[in-house]
Design a protein around this motif. Sequence first.
Motif, PDB file in Angstrom:
ATOM      1  N   PRO A   1       0.810  -1.229   0.000  1.00 16.59           N
ATOM      2  CA  PRO A   1       0.000   0.000   0.000  1.00 16.59           C
ATOM      3  C   PRO A   1       0.837   1.270   0.000  1.00 16.59           C
ATOM      4  N   SER A   2       2.093   1.199   0.436  1.00 15.08           N
ATOM      5  CA  SER A   2       2.922   2.410   0.461  1.00 15.08           C
ATOM      6  C   SER A   2       3.220   2.919  -0.944  1.00 15.08           C
ATOM      7  N   THR A   3       3.222   2.008  -1.928  1.00 15.67           N
ATOM      8  CA  THR A   3       3.447   2.399  -3.324  1.00 15.67           C
ATOM      9  C   THR A   3       2.201   2.227  -4.181  1.00 15.67           C
ATOM     10  N   HIS A   4       1.092   1.779  -3.556  1.00 14.94           N
ATOM     11  CA  HIS A   4      -0.170   1.532  -4.272  1.00 14.94           C
ATOM     12  C   HIS A   4       0.071   0.587  -5.445  1.00 14.94           C
ATOM     13  N   ALA A   5       0.850  -0.462  -5.214  1.00 15.49           N
ATOM     14  CA  ALA A   5       1.250  -1.319  -6.323  1.00 15.49           C
ATOM     15  C   ALA A   5       1.287  -2.786  -5.914  1.00 15.49           C
ATOM     16  N   TRP A   6       0.963  -3.646  -6.898  1.00 17.31           N
ATOM     17  CA  TRP A   6       1.256  -5.065  -6.782  1.00 17.31           C
ATOM     18  C   TRP A   6       2.743  -5.236  -7.034  1.00 17.31           C
ATOM     19  N   GLN A   7       3.351  -6.152  -6.310  1.00 18.11           N
ATOM     20  CA  GLN A   7       4.806  -6.233  -6.296  1.00 18.11           C
ATOM     21  C   GLN A   7       5.237  -7.700  -6.364  1.00 18.11           C
ATOM     22  N   LEU A   8       6.269  -7.968  -7.142  1.00 11.39           N
ATOM     23  CA  LEU A   8       6.880  -9.290  -7.192  1.00 11.39           C
ATOM     24  C   LEU A   8       8.306  -9.180  -6.692  1.00 11.39           C
ATOM     25  N   ILE A   9       8.651 -10.029  -5.715  1.00 12.97           N
ATOM     26  CA  ILE A   9       9.994 -10.025  -5.135  1.00 12.97           C
ATOM     27  C   ILE A   9      10.614 -11.399  -5.363  1.00 12.97           C
ATOM     28  N   MET A  10      11.815 -11.416  -5.980  1.00 13.27           N
ATOM     29  CA  MET A  10      12.525 -12.671  -6.233  1.00 13.27           C
ATOM     30  C   MET A  10      13.978 -12.527  -5.778  1.00 13.27           C
ATOM     31  N   PRO A  11      14.347 -13.138  -4.653  1.00 11.61           N
ATOM     32  CA  PRO A  11      15.745 -13.096  -4.207  1.00 11.61           C
ATOM     33  C   PRO A  11      16.659 -13.808  -5.198  1.00 11.61           C
TER      34      PRO A  11
END
Length: 716
Positions: free
Chosen positions: A594-604
């Motif tokens: 919610p801080s960026t109003h975005a769906w996010q994908l994180i891949m280490p």
Amino acid sequence: MSGRSRRFRTRGLLVGSCLAAVLGAAAPGTAYAAETENLPPVVQDLQTEFKDCATGDTPAYVGRPPVLTARLTDPVEDDRVGNPEQLSAEFEIWWSDANGAEQRRSFTTGPAYPDRIHRIAVPDDIPADTVISWHVRANDGTVDSAWSSEAPGAACRFVYDDQSPAAPVVSSPEYPAETWWVGGVGVYGSFTMDSPSPDVDEYQYGFIGGPYGTVRPSELGGPATIRFVPLSNAPQRLSVQARDRSGRMSGRTDYTFYPKAASEPVSRWKLADAAGSTTAAAEAGQAARAGRGVTFGGPVPPGTPLTSTATLDGSGHGFLTTDAPAVDSGRTFAVGAWVRPAETGRAMTVLSQDTASGTAYALGLDAPEHATAAWTFALGGAKVAGGTPEAGEWAYLLGVYDTETGHAQLFVNGHEVGTEAEAAPVTADGAFQIGRIRGTNGYRQRWHGDIGDVRAYDRLVVPQEVTELAGRKPDLLGHWSFSTAADGSTPENNGGSPLRLGTGASIYRGPDNSCLPDIDPDCPWKPYPLVGEGHLALDGESGHAVLDAPVVDTGDSFTLGVVASIQDADATRPMTVLSQAGDHTDAFRLRYDPSTHAWQLIMPERDEAGAPETVVSQVTTPTGGSGQGTRLAVVYDDATDTVKLYADGYTNAGATAHLSNGWTSTGPLQVGRGGTADGWGEYLKGDVDEIQAYAGALDDDDIIGLGSETDPCLCG
């Protein structure tokens, strides 16, 4: 001394130096008056219909009565305040009529300030096909300049052409007009255009879909030839117009032809022979002898029609060879194969062609000292290098040489890599090699790994074919629609492993239609499911669903699709939709931030706590534009080392990133939560529907279908 008196210094240094500069710079088409009491204005920049003044035996040719122009300037600025000097131009044209009598006409322009263009339009009753001369002089109200035709200048000349050229005739020996199925896709043809008119100096042409261009004949009125290669066997049309030296255009000639479908390879070895075989059968060309270090029945790249491959052990016996070339390397050709290296720390050859003393071409892997390994295609002394080989990873390699352009190109997994190189063709009549290359002291760079479906073409392999050859159809691994639940789990649509529901997770079915809110005010309103007959509802505290095993191999290409919805009032903290864990961290985590109003994908990048992470995001509302959730998709393409996040079928630059090395996670798929340093966290308070998982990377067109109740059509 006044400005006027300064202009009358006829014998001083100022006037002498100005005249020397002016007269010294004179050129044809520009004339200056001799020294007088008042320096005369200057005529320059003469043009006939915007073409520079043509003199002598080379008149300008124009397709209409032209506009004549000249720039008038004054060599000394007039500093009379409030009374600037103005200049006018007198144009004169002349020619000899059919009886040999001279005809002459004069035109004068109105006065204008210095350094302005003066122009006149020649009347349209001038004769055609006649040399017409013209000159111009300037007047400053006191004195005239010399005519521009006076020495060292010369009269400008033009010819008015009132006839357009005849439409060109087009012909092609490889692609005769209106002849069905000739030539072929990837096969060049010559197209000659020739107008009967003797003054044509250019042909303008265009094919349906391009290319478009112009070509000049070697001599005025002669033919011109271009080369073209069809990229499909759809009907083709070439449109041509002739342009004469006056600029007049002919009518258009349309030339229609019908290329044949692309020809099959001139040599091909599937390398799907039975275990223990000592030769590789040829689908086309000669059978290939196999050394003792070749084992048939090897693994195949997933998602391809291959049934088996050959495994080469990297020893002196690990090769296949023929007695003759696979293709004529002195002309346009292409060679390719599916390959999987067992190592990448040394140079290895996939395919090569022997010459009497070396190699005509070679396709393989190069591993320079202190440099990253790369795929290569070498032809003669030229080499193209690009892409990143990985041990145990499949890749489709294709080397192409085009004699028309003189360029060698390398394609890896359907994408051009490196920089095309200028190369000279090398004709060879020696043996064709699979798995080694001939050096000065014998064969070397022996292949260690798997090779399948070796092909050689005697033509260009066109872009659509390049994509198809490297295509790998994704395999559906699972599809969960959340329409029902039994015994604490929800089934996979095709009978695969179910998702187990944790506390706080339930299947929402929507209104039961026992009453209608629009008619009965006491009937409670209930929203419909996100998709179909139901969705997964999660409470944000402990609600989740879990698979008993990983859903995708995160070390290889994969695709995940899901529909997710979070109410605006609940979007107060990061919440995870999907994750799959390794031993120390999640291999991927799809979440809403919610801080960026975005769906996010994180891949280490590695299976380590605190490892660097690749993060991509898509800004959009958590409930979706229609309030029916956002259709999310994650695509990792191991072949191109890219990861993309899609929202409602689309991606953007911020949602695409480079990820060079995916790693395989062993943890089960988690729905609605992700791993944290303190255990499970980021529980989702919202709804989830239509989870779909594929082995392989879906393309953009197929992504559009994710999030529906049925599996998307995979047409690639």
